[in-house]
Design a protein around this motif. Structure first.
Motif, PDB file in Angstrom:
ATOM      1  N   ALA A   8       0.817  -1.216   0.000  1.00 35.15           N
ATOM      2  CA  ALA A   8       0.000   0.000   0.000  1.00 35.15           C
ATOM      3  C   ALA A   8       0.851   1.267   0.000  1.00 35.15           C
ATOM      4  O   ALA A   8       0.377   2.334  -0.386  1.00 35.15           O
ATOM      5  CB  ALA A   8      -0.935   0.006   1.208  1.00 35.15           C
ATOM      6  N   ALA A   9       2.109   1.162   0.405  1.00 33.82           N
ATOM      7  CA  ALA A   9       3.004   2.316   0.468  1.00 33.82           C
ATOM      8  C   ALA A   9       4.006   2.357  -0.688  1.00 33.82           C
ATOM      9  O   ALA A   9       4.824   3.270  -0.764  1.00 33.82           O
ATOM     10  CB  ALA A   9       3.750   2.325   1.800  1.00 33.82           C
ATOM     11  N   ALA A  10       3.943   1.375  -1.577  1.00 34.23           N
ATOM     12  CA  ALA A  10       4.881   1.331  -2.708  1.00 34.23           C
ATOM     13  C   ALA A  10       4.707   2.577  -3.573  1.00 34.23           C
ATOM     14  O   ALA A  10       3.600   3.041  -3.823  1.00 34.23           O
ATOM     15  CB  ALA A  10       4.636   0.075  -3.531  1.00 34.23           C
ATOM     16  N   GLY A  11       5.835   3.139  -3.992  1.00 34.80           N
ATOM     17  CA  GLY A  11       5.809   4.315  -4.838  1.00 34.80           C
ATOM     18  C   GLY A  11       5.653   5.634  -4.097  1.00 34.80           C
ATOM     19  O   GLY A  11       5.577   6.685  -4.721  1.00 34.80           O
ATOM     20  N   LEU A  12       5.624   5.581  -2.771  1.00 37.17           N
ATOM     21  CA  LEU A  12       5.456   6.800  -1.971  1.00 37.17           C
ATOM     22  C   LEU A  12       6.762   7.328  -1.397  1.00 37.17           C
ATOM     23  O   LEU A  12       6.748   8.238  -0.581  1.00 37.17           O
ATOM     24  CB  LEU A  12       4.457   6.545  -0.835  1.00 37.17           C
ATOM     25  CG  LEU A  12       3.046   6.154  -1.251  1.00 37.17           C
ATOM     26  CD1 LEU A  12       2.170   5.889  -0.022  1.00 37.17           C
ATOM     27  CD2 LEU A  12       2.421   7.218  -2.141  1.00 37.17           C
ATOM     28  N   GLY A  13       7.884   6.738  -1.776  1.00 39.54           N
ATOM     29  CA  GLY A  13       9.174   7.206  -1.290  1.00 39.54           C
ATOM     30  C   GLY A  13       9.637   6.549  -0.004  1.00 39.54           C
ATOM     31  O   GLY A  13      10.610   6.992   0.604  1.00 39.54           O
ATOM     32  N   VAL A  14       8.959   5.486   0.414  1.00 40.07           N
ATOM     33  CA  VAL A  14       9.325   4.818   1.667  1.00 40.07           C
ATOM     34  C   VAL A  14      10.713   4.209   1.574  1.00 40.07           C
ATOM     35  O   VAL A  14      11.560   4.423   2.456  1.00 40.07           O
ATOM     36  CB  VAL A  14       8.263   3.751   2.038  1.00 40.07           C
ATOM     37  CG1 VAL A  14       8.708   2.944   3.251  1.00 40.07           C
ATOM     38  CG2 VAL A  14       6.913   4.416   2.286  1.00 40.07           C
ATOM     39  N   ALA A  15      10.976   3.429   0.517  1.00 39.64           N
ATOM     40  CA  ALA A  15      12.298   2.796   0.366  1.00 39.64           C
ATOM     41  C   ALA A  15      13.389   3.863   0.285  1.00 39.64           C
ATOM     42  O   ALA A  15      14.436   3.736   0.928  1.00 39.64           O
ATOM     43  CB  ALA A  15      12.322   1.885  -0.850  1.00 39.64           C
ATOM     44  N   ARG A  16      13.142   4.906  -0.472  1.00 44.04           N
ATOM     45  CA  ARG A  16      14.134   5.990  -0.598  1.00 44.04           C
ATOM     46  C   ARG A  16      14.417   6.617   0.759  1.00 44.04           C
ATOM     47  O   ARG A  16      15.575   6.832   1.137  1.00 44.04           O
ATOM     48  CB  ARG A  16      13.642   7.053  -1.584  1.00 44.04           C
ATOM     49  CG  ARG A  16      14.595   8.233  -1.708  1.00 44.04           C
ATOM     50  CD  ARG A  16      14.181   9.231  -2.783  1.00 44.04           C
ATOM     51  NE  ARG A  16      12.763   9.495  -2.864  1.00 44.04           N
ATOM     52  CZ  ARG A  16      12.121  10.420  -2.138  1.00 44.04           C
ATOM     53  NH1 ARG A  16      12.774  11.151  -1.257  1.00 44.04           N
ATOM     54  NH2 ARG A  16      10.836  10.613  -2.298  1.00 44.04           N
ATOM     55  N   THR A  17      13.371   6.913   1.511  1.00 38.73           N
ATOM     56  CA  THR A  17      13.537   7.537   2.822  1.00 38.73           C
ATOM     57  C   THR A  17      14.311   6.621   3.763  1.00 38.73           C
ATOM     58  O   THR A  17      15.217   7.076   4.478  1.00 38.73           O
ATOM     59  CB  THR A  17      12.161   7.898   3.418  1.00 38.73           C
ATOM     60  OG1 THR A  17      11.524   8.835   2.538  1.00 38.73           O
ATOM     61  CG2 THR A  17      12.290   8.498   4.797  1.00 38.73           C
ATOM     62  N   LEU A  18      13.976   5.337   3.769  1.00 35.53           N
ATOM     63  CA  LEU A  18      14.695   4.398   4.629  1.00 35.53           C
ATOM     64  C   LEU A  18      16.160   4.278   4.218  1.00 35.53           C
ATOM     65  O   LEU A  18      17.052   4.261   5.070  1.00 35.53           O
ATOM     66  CB  LEU A  18      14.018   3.029   4.607  1.00 35.53           C
ATOM     67  CG  LEU A  18      12.694   2.945   5.363  1.00 35.53           C
ATOM     68  CD1 LEU A  18      11.963   1.648   5.023  1.00 35.53           C
ATOM     69  CD2 LEU A  18      12.915   3.070   6.864  1.00 35.53           C
ATOM     70  N   LEU A  19      16.420   4.206   2.918  1.00 34.06           N
ATOM     71  CA  LEU A  19      17.809   4.103   2.446  1.00 34.06           C
ATOM     72  C   LEU A  19      18.601   5.371   2.757  1.00 34.06           C
ATOM     73  O   LEU A  19      19.764   5.298   3.163  1.00 34.06           O
ATOM     74  CB  LEU A  19      17.845   3.798   0.950  1.00 34.06           C
ATOM     75  CG  LEU A  19      17.542   2.362   0.582  1.00 34.06           C
ATOM     76  CD1 LEU A  19      17.259   2.221  -0.915  1.00 34.06           C
ATOM     77  CD2 LEU A  19      18.716   1.461   0.978  1.00 34.06           C
ATOM     78  N   GLU A  20      18.000   6.524   2.570  1.00 37.95           N
ATOM     79  CA  GLU A  20      18.698   7.778   2.879  1.00 37.95           C
ATOM     80  C   GLU A  20      18.994   7.891   4.371  1.00 37.95           C
ATOM     81  O   GLU A  20      20.062   8.365   4.769  1.00 37.95           O
ATOM     82  CB  GLU A  20      17.875   8.972   2.394  1.00 37.95           C
ATOM     83  CG  GLU A  20      17.869   9.102   0.885  1.00 37.95           C
ATOM     84  CD  GLU A  20      16.929  10.168   0.359  1.00 37.95           C
ATOM     85  OE1 GLU A  20      16.053  10.655   1.122  1.00 37.95           O
ATOM     86  OE2 GLU A  20      17.051  10.507  -0.838  1.00 37.95           O
TER      87      GLU A  20
END
Length: 157
Positions: free
Chosen positions: A90-102
């Motif tokens: 449900a959160a895919a494409g919302l920048g979650v992975a990017r935020t966690l990686l950063e």
């Protein structure tokens, strides 16, 4: 990115929800890039809540992304290895992975890590590449007798 996304440290009461998030992410997001047999094999590796919680004793940092619900999580080992990174469908494409990686990238130097590295799915590879990770090699292996692959990636800090 969603405005209400926040990142916080893992809490032991997150374990069951993160185990479920892992499996749901594999089944729903991984299905775009892997066969049904590969998804079943990969999902069989879902760590239990107890296993996820017990891993916290090895010095890793686990961060949890939260919106209204748990949106994703990342496990960063002290040497810069990203052991797990999963996002709720449900959160895919919302920048979650990017935020966690950063966030992991900002924390990694505190442990003396000179690089971040991971073994990432076909599904996650584009996210890592957009954030400056280089593909080192394709990794072909078997899980429960089913051929599958992922990618070794790294980024110097």
């Amino acid at each position: 990115m969603t405005d209400d996304l926040s990142v916080r440290p893992y809490r032991p009461d997150d374990a069951a929800a993160l185990s479920a998030l892992y499996e749901t992410s594999v089944r729903r997001l991984g299905a775009a890039d892997y066969s049904d047999a590969q998804i079943e094999a990969w999902a069989s590796l879902t760590p239990s809540a107890q296993a996820l919680d017990s891993r916290m004793g090895d010095g890793r940092t686990r961060l949890v992304a939260v919106t209204d619900d748990l949106a994703g999580f990342i496990d960063l080992e002290a040497d810069g290895h990203i052991d797990l990174l999963y996002v709720a469908p449900a959160a895919a494409g919302l920048g979650v992975a990017r935020t966690l990686l950063e966030t992991a990238e900002a924390l990694a130097p505190l442990t003396g890590a000179g690089r971040l590295y991971a073994e990432v799915s076909e599904t996650a590879r584009p996210v890592f590449e957009r954030l400056g990770f280089s593909v080192v090699a394709r990794r072909d292996f078997e899980v429960a007798g089913v051929p599958i692959h992922n990618w070794a990636v790294e980024k110097a800090l």
